[in-house]
Design a protein around this motif. Structure first.
Motif, PDB file in Angstrom:
ATOM      1  N   UNK A 142      -9.841   0.160  -1.955  1.00  0.00           N
ATOM      2  CA  UNK A 142     -10.308   0.442  -3.312  1.00  0.00           C
ATOM      3  C   UNK A 142      -9.185   1.008  -4.178  1.00  0.00           C
ATOM      4  N   UNK A 143      -8.348   1.838  -3.566  1.00  0.00           N
ATOM      5  CA  UNK A 143      -7.190   2.373  -4.286  1.00  0.00           C
ATOM      6  C   UNK A 143      -6.267   1.227  -4.705  1.00  0.00           C
ATOM      7  N   UNK A 144      -6.048   0.280  -3.783  1.00  0.00           N
ATOM      8  CA  UNK A 144      -5.197  -0.874  -4.100  1.00  0.00           C
ATOM      9  C   UNK A 144      -5.804  -1.709  -5.229  1.00  0.00           C
ATOM     10  N   UNK A 145      -7.128  -1.850  -5.232  1.00  0.00           N
ATOM     11  CA  UNK A 145      -7.806  -2.597  -6.299  1.00  0.00           C
ATOM     12  C   UNK A 145      -7.595  -1.912  -7.643  1.00  0.00           C
ATOM     13  N   UNK A 146      -7.756  -0.591  -7.675  1.00  0.00           N
ATOM     14  CA  UNK A 146      -7.588   0.163  -8.916  1.00  0.00           C
ATOM     15  C   UNK A 146      -6.164   0.017  -9.443  1.00  0.00           C
ATOM     16  N   UNK A 147      -5.186   0.157  -8.562  1.00  0.00           N
ATOM     17  CA  UNK A 147      -3.783   0.031  -8.976  1.00  0.00           C
ATOM     18  C   UNK A 147      -3.514  -1.373  -9.509  1.00  0.00           C
ATOM     19  N   UNK A 148      -4.005  -2.392  -8.795  1.00  0.00           N
ATOM     20  CA  UNK A 148      -3.789  -3.772  -9.238  1.00  0.00           C
ATOM     21  C   UNK A 148      -4.445  -4.032 -10.586  1.00  0.00           C
TER      22      UNK A 148
END
Length: 304
Positions: free
Chosen positions: A164-170
């Motif tokens: 989810x963190x990776x999704x937010x950053x992307x």
């Protein structure tokens, strides 16, 4: 007392898993809808990972219920090893999701023009998914230290939180720069975070299923402690394995001085050996065969 303590853990783990299942199911619905609306592969990858989380949590719950069944004349250690099979299933699910996501991500990177990504819904749903993962992690954290089954469930949700963190950053990169490939790169990052944890979980489950000695127990050290017990000469045919994570079983042939038998010190020696293993190696169940020195000459040398 140990039996009651184990069942107390299992009852608490069951409650944790039921609550975590409800939380993760809500997050999965939100992420799946968001993935369709935004066209985000990273969000779809995280949805797939969350779906595997949900399946893994259900498997873990079933395992916890089955593991609580009492021992019988045939299942002499009960059904606690089913937790290890559940952890094995969780690890395989994680690897399957990671492989599927990696293939899709590479395909999009090679042909980015065919996929449009909407950053705003991707960001919103990524934040919502992350929040549900945090709640589920807090719920499961208490059981992760004593059960490989619960550790597998915990790692599933932890991996999804990182996803989810990776999704937010992307999504932030897509919104601020228009670089749509950030979505595919984010999904590859999620894959890279999933694989090591899945592999570690599988390795631990396989080690238990193969009956290997626990990684934190050095059998040479065990022999040294046993040999230091009053009246003990040496130990051979030493075995240590686990029924499930944290439930170590031990057996050994212990050569003792003849005075132990002649002076009726068998009970005293067995108590000292039990205390030694429980204190230094956290062994749950130990079986010792006490024998005089010349008895080993009559045994087949087939064990360590």
């Amino acid at each position: 007392m140990a039996h009651d303590h184990t069942h107390g853990h299992m009852a608490a783990d069951g409650r944790r898993l039921r609550l975590a299942i409800a939380v993760v199911a809500l997050g999965l619905v939100a992420q799946a809808v968001g993935a369709v609306l935004s066209g985000s592969l990273a969000l779809l990858a995280d949805s797939g990972h969350m779906a595997s989380d949900l399946i893994g949590l259900v498997v873990a719950l079933v395992a916890t219920v089955v593991a609580a069944r009492p021992a019988s004349g045939r299942q002499t250690y009960g059904y606690r090893r089913v937790e290890v099979f559940a952890a094995l299933v969780n690890g395989l699910l994680l690897l399957a999701v990671a492989g599927s996501v990696a293939v899709s991500a590479v395909g999009r990177l090679l042909d980015p023009a065919t996929h449009e990504v909407l950053g705003v819904p991707m960001l919103v749903v990524g934040v919502v998914g992350g929040a549900t993962n945090v709640v589920a992690l807090l719920v499961l954290r208490g059981g992760a230290s004593h059960s490989i089954n619960m550790r597998g469930a915990y790692l599933e949700v932890l991996g999804d939180l990182l996803g989810s963190v990776a999704v937010v950053v992307a999504s932030v990169v897509v919104l601020t720069t228009g670089f749509a490939q950030a979505d595919s790169i984010g999904s590859l990052v999620i894959t890279a975070m999933i694989v090591p944890r899945a592999w570690a979980l599988l390795r631990e489950a396989v080690r238990v299923l193969f009956g290997s000695a626990p990684g934190d127990i050095d059998l040479d050290d065990v022999r040294s402690h046993i040999a230091g017990t009053p009246g003990v000469v040496s130990a051979h045919d030493v075995h240590a394995w686990q029924i499930t994570s944290g439930a170590t079983v031990f057996s050994a042939h212990v050569v003792v001085e003849r005075d132990v038998f002649c002076d009726m010190k068998v009970d005293e020696t067995l108590d000292a050996l039990d205390r030694c293993l429980a204190a230094h190696f956290e062994v749950e169940h130990a079986t010792f065969q006490l024998e005089p020195a010349d008895h080993a000459e009559h045994e087949r040398s087939t064990h360590v």
